[in-house]
Design a protein around this motif. Structure first.
Motif, PDB file in Angstrom:
ATOM      1  N   ARG A  64       0.555  -1.029  -0.295  1.00  0.00           N
ATOM      2  CA  ARG A  64       0.045  -0.128  -0.069  1.00  0.00           C
ATOM      3  C   ARG A  64       0.768   1.334   0.155  1.00  0.00           C
ATOM      4  NH1 ARG A  64      -3.665  -3.139   3.465  1.00  0.00           N
ATOM      5  NH2 ARG A  64      -2.190  -2.510   5.239  1.00  0.00           N
ATOM      6  N   SER A  65       2.052   1.085   0.583  1.00  0.00           N
ATOM      7  CA  SER A  65       2.591   1.961   0.395  1.00  0.00           C
ATOM      8  C   SER A  65       3.380   2.853  -1.079  1.00  0.00           C
ATOM      9  CB  SER A  65       4.315   1.695   1.190  1.00  0.00           C
ATOM     10  OG  SER A  65       5.510   0.840   0.934  1.00  0.00           O
ATOM     11  N   GLN A  66       3.451   1.813  -2.060  1.00  0.00           N
ATOM     12  CA  GLN A  66       4.106   2.302  -3.354  1.00  0.00           C
ATOM     13  C   GLN A  66       2.274   2.684  -4.018  1.00  0.00           C
ATOM     14  OE1 GLN A  66       7.164   1.137  -4.028  1.00  0.00           O
ATOM     15  NE2 GLN A  66       6.724   1.043  -2.072  1.00  0.00           N
ATOM     16  N   PRO A  67       2.669   4.262  -5.085  1.00  0.00           N
ATOM     17  CA  PRO A  67       1.891   5.094  -5.765  1.00  0.00           C
ATOM     18  C   PRO A  67       0.721   4.103  -5.877  1.00  0.00           C
ATOM     19  CG  PRO A  67       3.922   5.183  -6.421  1.00  0.00           C
ATOM     20  CD  PRO A  67       3.830   3.960  -6.053  1.00  0.00           C
ATOM     21  N   LEU A  68       1.037   3.093  -6.485  1.00  0.00           N
ATOM     22  CA  LEU A  68      -0.648   2.394  -7.191  1.00  0.00           C
ATOM     23  C   LEU A  68      -1.649   1.109  -6.006  1.00  0.00           C
ATOM     24  CD1 LEU A  68       0.889   1.715 -10.452  1.00  0.00           C
ATOM     25  CD2 LEU A  68      -1.125   3.561  -9.747  1.00  0.00           C
ATOM     26  N   GLY A  69      -0.520   0.970  -4.844  1.00  0.00           N
ATOM     27  CA  GLY A  69      -1.125  -0.140  -4.106  1.00  0.00           C
ATOM     28  C   GLY A  69      -1.085  -0.980  -4.519  1.00  0.00           C
ATOM     29  N   ARG A  70      -0.650  -1.482  -5.458  1.00  0.00           N
ATOM     30  CA  ARG A  70      -1.295  -3.122  -5.628  1.00  0.00           C
ATOM     31  C   ARG A  70      -0.187  -3.403  -6.458  1.00  0.00           C
ATOM     32  NH1 ARG A  70      -5.799   0.695  -7.676  1.00  0.00           N
ATOM     33  NH2 ARG A  70      -4.682   0.503 -10.210  1.00  0.00           N
ATOM     34  N   THR A  71      -0.427  -4.430  -5.799  1.00  0.00           N
ATOM     35  CA  THR A  71       1.514  -5.712  -6.416  1.00  0.00           C
ATOM     36  C   THR A  71       0.769  -7.267  -7.203  1.00  0.00           C
ATOM     37  OG1 THR A  71       2.796  -5.356  -4.619  1.00  0.00           O
ATOM     38  CG2 THR A  71       3.129  -6.963  -6.096  1.00  0.00           C
TER      39      THR A  71
END
Length: 223
Positions: A64-71
């Motif tokens: 969730r800390s990443q720009p899109l919040g999805r892996t």
């Protein structure tokens, strides 16, 4: 072929497949050792460990800390020369529900038929899997875990690694040290398996450390 088609059809019910052109921060292939050195209990432990690690609050926080919040995750089992198999297709995880869906699919997936330790062919399979990924990923990573070195690959691990890196894919490894004779396994993975910007080897000293080591690895890869 028919068995694999039936397996794929069943798994599509258990997972929430990634949608076409769904943007994600990371597309990550979890490639687990299912070779002859891994018995049923050990494989189950790996699969349950993957489910626990992906659902860990710290891993979800990293996602969730990443720009899109999805892996996007996919689960692959490897072993036999040319026999690596995708057991769970691309699944997008952005919250606890998505992590639970993916984890259940990994745990419930039937065991593929594997032998030996063809890591190079596992890397080649995972590299091709990105071509079928419906997501637009900012980063692409192959996560190889195993308890032995590359053996009898149709495409040697260093060759497959270099081909993947040339396509912008990073390969990391988790060395599971379960026998004294495998003390040099981390060095072998560092030499023959990993590649790409920031590539690294994580070490799990036996099964007791597997989940913690995988969790650390996922956080480092994602965040």
């Amino acid at each position: 072929m028919r068995r694999r088609a039936l397996v794929a059809a069943g798994l599509s019910i258990l997972t929430a497949p990634a949608r076409a052109r769904d943007p994600v921060d990371v597309a990550l292939v979890l490639a687990a050792d299912a070779s002859g050195s891994i018995d049923e209990d050990e494989l189950r432990f790996q699969k349950e460990g993957i489910a626990r690690a992906v659902a860990d609050a710290r891993v979800l926080e990293a996602i969730r800390s990443q720009p899109l919040g999805r892996t996007a995750f996919a689960y692959v089992e490897w072993g036999s020369p040319g026999g690596a198999a995708t057991m769970v297709p691309w699944t997008v995880v952005g919250d606890a529900e998505g992590a639970a869906i993916f984890g259940r699919a990994v745990v419930r997936a039937p065991r593929s038929l594997q032998s030996w330790n063809a890591i190079g062919d596992a890397i080649a399979h995972a590299t091709a899997l990105f071509e079928d990924c419906p997501c637009e990923a900012t980063r692409r990573i192959i996560d190889v875990s195993g308890d032995g070195p590359d053996m009898r690959s149709l495409t040697p691990a260093p060759v497959a690694r270099d081909a993947a890196v040339a396509k912008g894919i990073t390969i990391n490894a988790l060395a599971i040290i379960v026998r004294a004779a495998r003390a040099g396994l981390a060095d072998a993975y560092a030499r023959d398996v990993i590649g790409g910007p920031g590539a690294f080897v994580e070490v799990a000293e036996g099964r007791a450390e597997f989940v913690d080591a995988l969790r650390r690895k996922l956080i480092r890869e994602i965040a």
